[in-house]
Design an enzyme around this catalytic site. Sequence first.
Site, PDB file in Angstrom:
ATOM      1  CD  GLN A 142      -1.997   1.515   2.876  1.00  0.00           C
ATOM      2  OE1 GLN A 142      -1.452   0.929   3.902  1.00  0.00           O
ATOM      3  NE2 GLN A 142      -2.979   2.234   3.283  1.00  0.00           N
ATOM      4  CB  SER A 145       2.497   7.036   4.493  1.00  0.00           C
ATOM      5  OG  SER A 145       1.427   6.629   5.294  1.00  0.00           O
ATOM      6  CB  SER A 177       4.345  -2.677   5.469  1.00  0.00           C
ATOM      7  OG  SER A 177       4.130  -1.539   6.620  1.00  0.00           O
ATOM      8  CD  GLU A 260      -4.525   0.705   7.251  1.00  0.00           C
ATOM      9  OE1 GLU A 260      -4.894   1.736   6.731  1.00  0.00           O
ATOM     10  OE2 GLU A 260      -3.405   0.378   7.379  1.00  0.00           O
ATOM     11  CD  GLU A 387      -1.541  11.405  19.328  1.00  0.00           C
ATOM     12  OE1 GLU A 387      -1.482  10.803  18.359  1.00  0.00           O
ATOM     13  OE2 GLU A 387      -0.794  11.211  20.480  1.00  0.00           O
TER      14      GLU A 387
HETATM   15  C1  LIG Z   1       4.550  -0.291  11.416  1.00  0.00           C
HETATM   16  C2  LIG Z   1       3.818   0.690  10.479  1.00  0.00           C
HETATM   17  C3  LIG Z   1       3.602   0.166   9.203  1.00  0.00           C
HETATM   18  C4  LIG Z   1       3.062   1.232   8.184  1.00  0.00           C
HETATM   19  N1  LIG Z   1       2.791   0.703   7.082  1.00  0.00           N
HETATM   20  C5  LIG Z   1       2.186   1.276   5.884  1.00  0.00           C
HETATM   21  C6  LIG Z   1       2.157   1.214   4.541  1.00  0.00           C
HETATM   22  O1  LIG Z   1       2.252  -0.058   4.290  1.00  0.00           O
HETATM   23  N2  LIG Z   1       1.564   1.840   3.953  1.00  0.00           N
HETATM   24  C7  LIG Z   1       1.378   3.152   4.091  1.00  0.00           C
HETATM   25  O2  LIG Z   1       0.827   4.002   3.066  1.00  0.00           O
HETATM   26  N3  LIG Z   1       1.860   3.733   5.204  1.00  0.00           N
HETATM   27  C8  LIG Z   1       2.211   2.816   6.304  1.00  0.00           C
HETATM   28  N4  LIG Z   1       2.344   3.496   7.546  1.00  0.00           N
HETATM   29  C9  LIG Z   1       2.379   4.951   7.672  1.00  0.00           C
HETATM   30  C10 LIG Z   1       1.299   5.186   8.553  1.00  0.00           C
HETATM   31  O3  LIG Z   1      -0.088   5.272   7.862  1.00  0.00           O
HETATM   32  C11 LIG Z   1       1.263   6.484   9.168  1.00  0.00           C
HETATM   33  O4  LIG Z   1       2.552   6.679   9.755  1.00  0.00           O
HETATM   34  C12 LIG Z   1       0.475   7.355  10.010  1.00  0.00           C
HETATM   35  O5  LIG Z   1      -0.727   7.535   9.095  1.00  0.00           O
HETATM   36  C13 LIG Z   1       0.674   8.486  10.712  1.00  0.00           C
HETATM   37  O6  LIG Z   1       1.158   9.399   9.695  1.00  0.00           O
HETATM   38  P1  LIG Z   1       2.707  10.095   9.962  1.00  0.00           P
HETATM   39  O7  LIG Z   1       3.514   9.103  10.390  1.00  0.00           O
HETATM   40  O8  LIG Z   1       3.191  11.040   8.710  1.00  0.00           O
HETATM   41  O9  LIG Z   1       2.631  11.085  11.324  1.00  0.00           O
HETATM   42  P2  LIG Z   1       1.583  12.440  11.321  1.00  0.00           P
HETATM   43  O10 LIG Z   1       0.359  12.300  10.572  1.00  0.00           O
HETATM   44  O11 LIG Z   1       2.569  13.690  10.656  1.00  0.00           O
HETATM   45  O12 LIG Z   1       1.316  12.761  12.735  1.00  0.00           O
HETATM   46  C14 LIG Z   1       2.566  13.083  13.792  1.00  0.00           C
HETATM   47  C15 LIG Z   1       1.978  13.316  14.841  1.00  0.00           C
HETATM   48  O13 LIG Z   1       0.859  14.348  14.984  1.00  0.00           O
HETATM   49  C16 LIG Z   1      -0.537  13.926  15.578  1.00  0.00           C
HETATM   50  N5  LIG Z   1      -1.244  14.456  14.828  1.00  0.00           N
HETATM   51  C17 LIG Z   1      -1.583  14.377  13.210  1.00  0.00           C
HETATM   52  N6  LIG Z   1      -2.749  15.010  12.937  1.00  0.00           N
HETATM   53  C18 LIG Z   1      -3.284  15.432  14.097  1.00  0.00           C
HETATM   54  C19 LIG Z   1      -4.751  15.989  14.259  1.00  0.00           C
HETATM   55  N7  LIG Z   1      -5.417  16.319  13.359  1.00  0.00           N
HETATM   56  N8  LIG Z   1      -5.081  16.026  15.573  1.00  0.00           N
HETATM   57  C20 LIG Z   1      -4.178  15.624  16.570  1.00  0.00           C
HETATM   58  N9  LIG Z   1      -2.973  14.935  16.601  1.00  0.00           N
HETATM   59  C21 LIG Z   1      -2.661  14.996  15.181  1.00  0.00           C
HETATM   60  C22 LIG Z   1      -0.429  12.386  15.192  1.00  0.00           C
HETATM   61  O14 LIG Z   1      -1.116  11.786  16.164  1.00  0.00           O
HETATM   62  C23 LIG Z   1       1.099  12.077  15.621  1.00  0.00           C
HETATM   63  O15 LIG Z   1       1.287  11.906  17.073  1.00  0.00           O
HETATM   64  C24 LIG Z   1       2.782   2.559   8.681  1.00  0.00           C
HETATM   65  C25 LIG Z   1       3.277   3.141   9.657  1.00  0.00           C
HETATM   66  C26 LIG Z   1       3.753   2.295  10.761  1.00  0.00           C
HETATM   67  C27 LIG Z   1       4.048   2.830  12.133  1.00  0.00           C
END
Ligand SMILES: Cc1cc2nc3c(=O)[nH]c(=O)nc-3n(C[C@H](O)[C@H](O)[C@H](O)COP(=O)(O)OP(=O)(O)OC[C@H]3O[C@@H](n4cnc5c(N)ncnc54)[C@H](O)[C@@H]3O)c2cc1C
Length: 408
Positions: A142, A145, A177, A260, A387
């Site tokens: 997928q 991100s 992933s 998902e 969050e």
């Molecule tokens: C083990 C693992 C596997 C993954 N596998 C995939 C995959 O296969 N494909 C894929 O596309 N993605 C994958 N991801 C990515 C995952 O979808 C993102 O990490 C997730 O959507 C959060 O996005 P970010 O890491 O950019 O954090 P951000 O969105 O930048 O968030 C950073 C912090 O800000 C907080 N925050 C953000 N917006 C708000 C809001 N509106 N209100 C309050 N707090 C907020 C969040 O809670 C977090 O604490 C994976 C992640 C992990 C950890």
Amino acid sequence: MPETISEQDFEHSALAFLEANAEPRVEARQSWGEGSDQVSILPERTLEEERAELTAARAWAQKRFDAGFSWITGPVEFGGQGLSREYQRSYDALEAGFATPPMSAYGIGLGMVAPTILAHATDEVKGRYLRPLWRGDIVACQLFSEPGAGSDLASLKTRAVRDGDEWIVTGQKVWTSGAHLSEIGEIMCRTNPDAPKHKGLTGFVVDMHAPGVEVRPLRQMTGGASFNEVFFTEVRIPDSHRLGDVNGGWTVALTTLMNERAAIGGGMASGGGGNMGTQRLIELVRHQGRADDPLVRQQLADIIINGRVASFTNLRAMAKIATGQLPGPEMSISKLTLTMNMRRVSDLVAAVLGPRLVADTGEWGTYAWSKFVLGLPGMRLAGGTDEILRNIIGERVLGLPKEPSAQK
Ligand SMILES: Cc1cc2nc3c(=O)[nH]c(=O)nc-3n(C[C@H](O)[C@H](O)[C@H](O)COP(=O)(O)OP(=O)(O)OC[C@H]3O[C@@H](n4cnc5c(N)ncnc54)[C@H](O)[C@@H]3O)c2cc1C
């Protein structure tokens, strides 16, 4: 398999298939100090171990598909058996009694990408990929991100520009992933940069071996490398591989994200969700001489109760899905309950082990918990951060006002 097979005959032939091809599952009761003491949340395998696991999983997937027990509810024209969910449930219950290889490499492909292809792809793409996906011939990932788009997925920047019957894709994805094992990916791209952010996206199925696709593994702080950065440099995708309408990608993304949550929930309801190791935790407390400590006993009781709450909430959501309804906020509640409980486990382990959590004394079943504690932040992010889930619960369950940015 005949389309009109009775449930009884189906179960009879499923059992015959399982007995002929797998050994009955024997629950080995592991004693303290015996075998592996691993309690990690994220996969910590080497590439060779991952490949070996995939080879075993593929052999089983192919055998099961060819016998007609893989895509039991799928449409016959694309390789399914066209039977109802009751047949799938019967088969799953029977297979649970046998030792079969771990199928985690197929989790994203079958749990999220295949349902999206079925719902939104052209017949050409359905015909080309659904059967090999379900037969385990190919793995899918997928590609949503990006470095600047996670929780706020709609702000993604990877561009797809139309060129006749093809699209040219350039950009970067992250946290993908299993990209290093995948043959295809579901990618979300920006196709109209001038439209409001949710209205300028389009989804595609991309060939992960196409020229211009570069997969770079990302090492986790626990040591493993189960996800990747993926770079796209002028990658060509045929228009036939588009999912849904041009600029209609948000609807496609929602299909994937709904699936998902259901896939994560299904794993949790069946006792998965990151090997929380409750039994191991109880034994740790006993072996460290803390079983009579009233505060430790209270913490343990909280963990067990909340673990049960998370799995019952999941079962409620699964029951809803089984009757054809969409999973609602139950999925958000159960995932949040699970990660909050994992935090309780981390806190208890840290209190019981003290410095032995961070310094390896060689004592079995102690330092191994560091992988659990370090894997927890990933669990709190994947599939919706704590969050974001709280926002969903606040808005959709408690009826609180929407976030100011979401009201625009
Ligand atoms: C083990 C693992 C596997 C993954 N596998 C995939 C995959 O296969 N494909 C894929 O596309 N993605 C994958 N991801 C990515 C995952 O979808 C993102 O990490 C997730 O959507 C959060 O996005 P970010 O890491 O950019 O954090 P951000 O969105 O930048 O968030 C950073 C912090 O800000 C907080 N925050 C953000 N917006 C708000 C809001 N509106 N209100 C309050 N707090 C907020 C969040 O809670 C977090 O604490 C994976 C992640 C992990 C950890």
